[in-house]
Write a protein that holds these residues in place. Sequence first.
Motif, PDB file in Angstrom:
ATOM      1  N   PRO A  57      -6.067  15.228  -5.018  1.00  0.00           N
ATOM      2  CA  PRO A  57      -5.704  13.789  -4.163  1.00  0.00           C
ATOM      3  C   PRO A  57      -6.831  13.422  -5.249  1.00  0.00           C
ATOM      4  O   PRO A  57      -6.253  11.967  -5.508  1.00  0.00           O
ATOM      5  CB  PRO A  57      -6.616  13.986  -3.430  1.00  0.00           C
ATOM      6  N   GLU A  58      -7.393  13.632  -6.111  1.00  0.00           N
ATOM      7  CA  GLU A  58      -7.884  12.675  -7.209  1.00  0.00           C
ATOM      8  C   GLU A  58      -7.374  12.016  -7.708  1.00  0.00           C
ATOM      9  O   GLU A  58      -7.444  10.591  -8.309  1.00  0.00           O
ATOM     10  CB  GLU A  58      -8.819  13.712  -7.879  1.00  0.00           C
ATOM     11  N   THR A  65       0.642  -1.646   0.016  1.00  0.00           N
ATOM     12  CA  THR A  65      -0.290  -0.112  -0.362  1.00  0.00           C
ATOM     13  C   THR A  65       0.822   1.878   0.204  1.00  0.00           C
ATOM     14  O   THR A  65       2.182   1.334   0.895  1.00  0.00           O
ATOM     15  CB  THR A  65      -1.659  -0.439   0.927  1.00  0.00           C
ATOM     16  N   HIS A 112      -4.530   4.328  -7.778  1.00  0.00           N
ATOM     17  CA  HIS A 112      -4.580   3.568  -6.851  1.00  0.00           C
ATOM     18  C   HIS A 112      -3.398   3.565  -6.323  1.00  0.00           C
ATOM     19  O   HIS A 112      -3.029   2.498  -4.813  1.00  0.00           O
ATOM     20  CB  HIS A 112      -4.093   2.448  -7.998  1.00  0.00           C
ATOM     21  N   CYS A 124      -5.359   9.157  -6.104  1.00  0.00           N
ATOM     22  CA  CYS A 124      -6.857   7.853  -6.180  1.00  0.00           C
ATOM     23  C   CYS A 124      -6.855   7.405  -6.963  1.00  0.00           C
ATOM     24  O   CYS A 124      -6.627   6.127  -6.660  1.00  0.00           O
ATOM     25  CB  CYS A 124      -7.512   8.691  -4.875  1.00  0.00           C
ATOM     26  N   ASN A 125      -6.844   8.472  -7.933  1.00  0.00           N
ATOM     27  CA  ASN A 125      -6.993   6.957  -9.211  1.00  0.00           C
ATOM     28  C   ASN A 125      -5.828   6.255  -9.966  1.00  0.00           C
ATOM     29  O   ASN A 125      -5.685   5.329 -10.776  1.00  0.00           O
ATOM     30  CB  ASN A 125      -7.638   8.330 -10.554  1.00  0.00           C
ATOM     31  N   GLN A 161      -2.678   5.521  -2.159  1.00  0.00           N
ATOM     32  CA  GLN A 161      -3.348   6.909  -1.022  1.00  0.00           C
ATOM     33  C   GLN A 161      -3.074   7.946  -0.708  1.00  0.00           C
ATOM     34  O   GLN A 161      -2.403   8.033  -1.133  1.00  0.00           O
ATOM     35  CB  GLN A 161      -3.781   5.681   0.051  1.00  0.00           C
ATOM     36  N   HIS A 162      -3.691   9.159  -0.569  1.00  0.00           N
ATOM     37  CA  HIS A 162      -3.418  10.166  -0.050  1.00  0.00           C
ATOM     38  C   HIS A 162      -2.986  10.652   0.903  1.00  0.00           C
ATOM     39  O   HIS A 162      -4.678  10.375   1.871  1.00  0.00           O
ATOM     40  CB  HIS A 162      -4.255  11.407  -0.739  1.00  0.00           C
TER      41      HIS A 162
END
Length: 424
Positions: free
Chosen positions: A381-382, A371, A388, A385-386, A390-391
């Motif tokens: 952040p988008e 992870t 894969h 996250c897109n 985490q932010h």
Amino acid sequence: MAKIKIPYSKKHLEIDIPDYNLSAILESKTHIFKPKICQEEIIHQALDNPIGSASLEELVKGKKNMVIITSDHTRPVPSKITMPILLKRIRNANPDIDIKILIATGFHRPTTKEEMIQKFGQKIVDQEVIINHLSEDESSVVRVGTLPSGGELWLNKLAMETELLISEGFIEPHFFAGFSGGRKSVLPGVAAAKTVLANHCSEFIASEYARTGVTKNNPIHMDMLYAAKQANLAFILNVVINSEKEVINAFAGDSQLAHEEGCKFVMELACVQAVKADIVISSNGGYPLDQNIYQSVKGMTAAEATCKEGGVIIMVSACNDGHGGKSFYDNMANASSPREVLDRVFKVERTKTVPDQWEFQILARILDKHTVILVTDMCDPEIICNMHIQHAFTLDEALQKAFQLKGKNATITVIPDGVSVVIK
């Protein structure tokens, strides 16, 4: 409680880690190496004692023109120091020589004028001819031959047509070429897109020898050496820098021999023993290497080398320039999982490599087993996250997320500068 500073953009972030969690802090000795002379003297000393080559002054005598390859805006080469010294010594030996500075953008975007000023200083930008290499401009490259790997070797015409080709750069651990510097100024630096793609194919990236600090049997490195020889790269000035981006050593001379000596020096300082942990905190060493997610994969590979399978990698990187590559982003964002990316990329033939494939292949390799939490307050952040990933906006937030995944007693290894170490 250990208080640790992590480079972030042009500043540092601090994190407090309980002693019972902290397993190790892995740092390169380049950050504590203290040279006995100043930066300018280090460079002059290297140029006065070239390795395996005639002096720069001897090489420029009688030449009408030359090209100096230099790194682009993504590399912290201290060109404000190195380039004036090179130009002065060249013109002292040959006042009438025509000099062009060629920026080795490789597969990156062109360096802007503002970035050139930051890199070279206003005087050089105003007075010298500086040209961006454009890897996708087919009119600016010429076919030189065939790489050992079978790919077509196309290089910048200016580099191939000049009477004398030299380069400046810096040497640090590199996550698939072994080390930066030397031959990399030619391939990928001033190579055509099709050549870079062939060299960075999935087969080579997956090789056990295409790793940080490894050049022996490294297929990517062997292609690069061949390209430098075909380009007649006659002389290099490569520096080694510390965490403050200050020169601590320099190597000049033959493009292969001087580079090898520089790599030995870096290896002695940068090699550290892996200390496996549940959580690993890393960075890209701050600006300019942490400007996008693309470049940040480098610091993640250091964490990958010492993170337990199924562990958490906390990557501290500003990424103020976004993802860093449309193909890089699209191939991650449009996949249902990192495993899907890997399954797809392994089927791509060597000659059909797509842009940024090497970068999303390595990122997917990391994400398939770990992870990753990216710490930044300068990137959408988008986007993160897109892909894969985490932010987290802060280091503390990221650490709390990691503890939720691995438990409050999780072990932690910290690599303050992930691009400066070779983890064995």
